[in-house]
Design a protein around this motif. Structure first.
Motif, PDB file in Angstrom:
ATOM      1  N   VAL A 116       0.733  -1.208   0.243  1.00  0.00           N
ATOM      2  CA  VAL A 116       0.017   0.040   0.161  1.00  0.00           C
ATOM      3  C   VAL A 116       1.025   1.157   0.060  1.00  0.00           C
ATOM      4  CG1 VAL A 116      -1.684   1.159   1.280  1.00  0.00           C
ATOM      5  CG2 VAL A 116      -1.845  -1.143   1.126  1.00  0.00           C
ATOM      6  N   MET A 117       2.106   1.370   0.665  1.00  0.00           N
ATOM      7  CA  MET A 117       2.888   2.396   0.607  1.00  0.00           C
ATOM      8  C   MET A 117       3.736   2.489  -0.251  1.00  0.00           C
ATOM      9  SD  MET A 117       3.103   4.874   2.924  1.00  0.00           S
ATOM     10  CE  MET A 117       4.005   6.170   3.282  1.00  0.00           C
ATOM     11  N   PRO A 118       4.120   3.370  -1.232  1.00  0.00           N
ATOM     12  CA  PRO A 118       4.871   3.165  -2.244  1.00  0.00           C
ATOM     13  C   PRO A 118       6.373   3.881  -1.604  1.00  0.00           C
ATOM     14  CG  PRO A 118       3.589   5.036  -2.608  1.00  0.00           C
ATOM     15  CD  PRO A 118       3.184   4.250  -1.386  1.00  0.00           C
ATOM     16  N   HIS A 119       7.556   3.464  -2.410  1.00  0.00           N
ATOM     17  CA  HIS A 119       8.710   4.133  -2.181  1.00  0.00           C
ATOM     18  C   HIS A 119       8.764   5.497  -2.157  1.00  0.00           C
ATOM     19  CE1 HIS A 119      10.408   0.094  -1.647  1.00  0.00           C
ATOM     20  NE2 HIS A 119      10.061  -0.161  -2.998  1.00  0.00           N
ATOM     21  N   MET A 120       9.674   5.997  -1.280  1.00  0.00           N
ATOM     22  CA  MET A 120       9.856   7.718  -1.410  1.00  0.00           C
ATOM     23  C   MET A 120      10.229   8.143  -2.699  1.00  0.00           C
ATOM     24  SD  MET A 120       9.071   9.577   0.749  1.00  0.00           S
ATOM     25  CE  MET A 120       8.924   9.461   2.291  1.00  0.00           C
ATOM     26  N   ALA A 121      10.978   7.301  -3.189  1.00  0.00           N
ATOM     27  CA  ALA A 121      11.548   7.846  -4.721  1.00  0.00           C
ATOM     28  C   ALA A 121      10.402   7.902  -5.664  1.00  0.00           C
ATOM     29  CB  ALA A 121      12.421   6.949  -5.310  1.00  0.00           C
ATOM     30  N   VAL A 174       7.451   8.534  -4.708  1.00  0.00           N
ATOM     31  CA  VAL A 174       6.426   9.500  -4.175  1.00  0.00           C
ATOM     32  C   VAL A 174       6.977  10.964  -4.603  1.00  0.00           C
ATOM     33  CG1 VAL A 174       5.483  10.799  -2.242  1.00  0.00           C
ATOM     34  CG2 VAL A 174       5.442   8.186  -2.272  1.00  0.00           C
ATOM     35  N   ILE A 175       8.315  11.206  -4.581  1.00  0.00           N
ATOM     36  CA  ILE A 175       9.011  12.224  -5.150  1.00  0.00           C
ATOM     37  C   ILE A 175       8.927  12.504  -6.598  1.00  0.00           C
ATOM     38  CG2 ILE A 175      11.274  13.686  -5.340  1.00  0.00           C
ATOM     39  CD1 ILE A 175      11.806  12.419  -2.397  1.00  0.00           C
ATOM     40  N   ILE A 176       8.997  11.609  -7.280  1.00  0.00           N
ATOM     41  CA  ILE A 176       8.978  11.477  -8.915  1.00  0.00           C
ATOM     42  C   ILE A 176       7.354  11.941  -8.927  1.00  0.00           C
ATOM     43  CG2 ILE A 176       9.320  10.406 -10.913  1.00  0.00           C
ATOM     44  CD1 ILE A 176      11.428   8.843  -9.947  1.00  0.00           C
ATOM     45  N   GLY A 177       6.437  11.267  -8.527  1.00  0.00           N
ATOM     46  CA  GLY A 177       4.948  11.358  -8.772  1.00  0.00           C
ATOM     47  C   GLY A 177       4.603  12.797  -8.368  1.00  0.00           C
ATOM     48  N   LEU A 178       5.341  13.479  -7.341  1.00  0.00           N
ATOM     49  CA  LEU A 178       4.844  14.663  -6.885  1.00  0.00           C
ATOM     50  C   LEU A 178       5.578  15.941  -7.842  1.00  0.00           C
ATOM     51  CD1 LEU A 178       3.658  16.406  -4.666  1.00  0.00           C
ATOM     52  CD2 LEU A 178       5.914  16.397  -3.523  1.00  0.00           C
ATOM     53  N   ILE A 179       6.847  15.403  -8.265  1.00  0.00           N
ATOM     54  CA  ILE A 179       7.378  16.565  -9.268  1.00  0.00           C
ATOM     55  C   ILE A 179       6.498  16.312 -10.703  1.00  0.00           C
ATOM     56  CG2 ILE A 179       9.348  16.755 -10.700  1.00  0.00           C
ATOM     57  CD1 ILE A 179      11.199  15.982  -8.238  1.00  0.00           C
ATOM     58  N   ALA A 180       6.131  15.280 -10.960  1.00  0.00           N
ATOM     59  CA  ALA A 180       5.264  15.052 -12.425  1.00  0.00           C
ATOM     60  C   ALA A 180       4.034  15.640 -12.112  1.00  0.00           C
ATOM     61  CB  ALA A 180       5.140  13.651 -12.662  1.00  0.00           C
ATOM     62  N   PHE A 181       3.452  15.510 -10.739  1.00  0.00           N
ATOM     63  CA  PHE A 181       2.218  16.333 -10.595  1.00  0.00           C
ATOM     64  C   PHE A 181       2.068  17.712 -10.590  1.00  0.00           C
ATOM     65  CE2 PHE A 181      -1.195  17.991  -7.665  1.00  0.00           C
ATOM     66  CZ  PHE A 181      -2.192  17.460  -8.514  1.00  0.00           C
ATOM     67  N   LEU A 182       3.305  18.358  -9.947  1.00  0.00           N
ATOM     68  CA  LEU A 182       3.523  19.810 -10.035  1.00  0.00           C
ATOM     69  C   LEU A 182       3.726  20.275 -11.414  1.00  0.00           C
ATOM     70  CD1 LEU A 182       5.305  20.100  -6.563  1.00  0.00           C
ATOM     71  CD2 LEU A 182       3.167  20.778  -7.159  1.00  0.00           C
ATOM     72  N   LEU A 183       4.748  19.410 -12.299  1.00  0.00           N
ATOM     73  CA  LEU A 183       4.799  19.955 -13.565  1.00  0.00           C
ATOM     74  C   LEU A 183       3.667  19.817 -14.413  1.00  0.00           C
ATOM     75  CD1 LEU A 183       7.024  20.717 -15.534  1.00  0.00           C
ATOM     76  CD2 LEU A 183       7.222  18.198 -16.090  1.00  0.00           C
ATOM     77  N   LEU A 184       2.890  18.866 -14.027  1.00  0.00           N
ATOM     78  CA  LEU A 184       1.335  18.844 -14.991  1.00  0.00           C
ATOM     79  C   LEU A 184       0.529  19.859 -14.434  1.00  0.00           C
ATOM     80  CD1 LEU A 184      -0.143  17.121 -16.885  1.00  0.00           C
ATOM     81  CD2 LEU A 184      -1.290  15.798 -14.940  1.00  0.00           C
ATOM     82  N   LEU A 185       0.404  20.249 -13.356  1.00  0.00           N
ATOM     83  CA  LEU A 185      -0.475  21.316 -12.473  1.00  0.00           C
ATOM     84  C   LEU A 185       0.091  22.611 -13.257  1.00  0.00           C
ATOM     85  CD1 LEU A 185      -2.712  21.944 -10.632  1.00  0.00           C
ATOM     86  CD2 LEU A 185      -0.945  22.266  -8.897  1.00  0.00           C
ATOM     87  N   TRP A 186       1.448  22.907 -13.436  1.00  0.00           N
ATOM     88  CA  TRP A 186       2.010  24.041 -13.953  1.00  0.00           C
ATOM     89  C   TRP A 186       1.671  24.285 -15.392  1.00  0.00           C
ATOM     90  CZ3 TRP A 186       5.777  25.154 -17.653  1.00  0.00           C
ATOM     91  CH2 TRP A 186       6.077  26.405 -17.740  1.00  0.00           C
ATOM     92  N   VAL A 187       1.758  23.186 -16.076  1.00  0.00           N
ATOM     93  CA  VAL A 187       1.344  23.271 -17.534  1.00  0.00           C
ATOM     94  C   VAL A 187      -0.188  23.557 -17.636  1.00  0.00           C
ATOM     95  CG1 VAL A 187       1.180  21.768 -19.792  1.00  0.00           C
ATOM     96  CG2 VAL A 187       3.240  21.735 -18.526  1.00  0.00           C
ATOM     97  N   LEU A 188      -1.022  22.967 -16.907  1.00  0.00           N
ATOM     98  CA  LEU A 188      -2.334  23.056 -17.106  1.00  0.00           C
ATOM     99  C   LEU A 188      -2.640  24.684 -16.959  1.00  0.00           C
ATOM    100  CD1 LEU A 188      -3.808  19.833 -15.443  1.00  0.00           C
ATOM    101  CD2 LEU A 188      -3.927  20.612 -17.762  1.00  0.00           C
ATOM    102  N   ARG A 189      -2.248  25.023 -15.643  1.00  0.00           N
ATOM    103  CA  ARG A 189      -2.280  26.384 -15.293  1.00  0.00           C
ATOM    104  C   ARG A 189      -1.845  27.437 -16.248  1.00  0.00           C
ATOM    105  NH1 ARG A 189      -2.440  28.204  -9.135  1.00  0.00           N
ATOM    106  NH2 ARG A 189      -4.051  29.610  -9.739  1.00  0.00           N
ATOM    107  N   LYS A 190      -0.575  27.402 -16.928  1.00  0.00           N
ATOM    108  CA  LYS A 190      -0.263  28.151 -17.806  1.00  0.00           C
ATOM    109  C   LYS A 190      -0.730  28.236 -19.312  1.00  0.00           C
ATOM    110  CE  LYS A 190       3.417  30.638 -19.141  1.00  0.00           C
ATOM    111  NZ  LYS A 190       3.295  32.142 -18.564  1.00  0.00           N
TER     112      LYS A 190
END
Length: 178
Positions: free
Chosen positions: A12-17, A19-35
């Motif tokens: 159930v709990m993913p590895h921290m790496a 999670v960090i890659i997913g978070l960076i990808a999500f923030l990048l996607l969020l920035w592209v969507l907003r921009k």
């Protein structure tokens, strides 16, 4: 990945790496969507809302124009009906005036014809009375000549005798009428 002796793998709990890659990808996607995407969606939304509001305004304007045209039509129709009634009344009055004028002309013509007929009748009566008096006078003179035995050919005497006789006849006829 190698698991440490104390670490147990938790599905159930993913590895921290990750999670960090997913978070960076999500923030990048969020920035592209907003921009890029959100401004386009907002622009399309505003254009669509403006078209709809413009359409509503056009529809309301068209409806107001249609109502105004209907009111004008109703006013023109009422005016036309009023004018038609006035024309009918004027025509009726004019027809009655013409009828009265024709009746007056006919009565005047009738009176003129009756008066002319009466005048002709009076003239014919006077002529017939004169002819009858002359003939009656001649017959009276001839009869009196036979009775008296003398000639009553003298014009002045004959005329006086005839006039006197006719006057007596008229007086007797007038007395009988009254």
């Amino acid at each position: 990945m190698i698991l440490a002796a104390g670490d147990e793998y938790n599905p159930v709990m993913p590895h921290m790496a990750e999670v960090i890659i997913g978070l960076i990808a999500f923030l990048l996607l969020l920035w592209v969507l907003r921009k890029f995407v959100v401004p386009r969606f907002e622009k399309l939304y505003e254009e669509r809302a403006a078209k709809i509001e413009g359409g509503i305004e056009k529809a309301e304007k068209a409806q107001a124009e249609a109502e105004q045209a209907l009111e004008q039509y109703k006013a023109q129709l009422a005016e036309a009906r009023t004018e038609a009634a006035k024309i009918r009344d004027d025509a009726r009055l004019e027809a009655e005036q013409i009828k009265a004028e024709l009746r007056a002309e006919a009565e005047a013509e009738s009176s003129r014809i009756v008066a002319q007929g009466e005048a002709q009748l009076q003239a014919q009566r006077a002529q017939i009375v004169a002819e009858l008096r002359a003939e009656l006078g001649q017959n009276s003179v001839a009869l009196a000549s036979r009775i008296v035995g003398e000639s009553l050919e003298d014009e002045a005497r004959r005329r006086g005798t005839v006039d006197r006789f006719l006057a007596e006849l008229d007086a007797g006829a007038n007395g009988a009428r009254n």
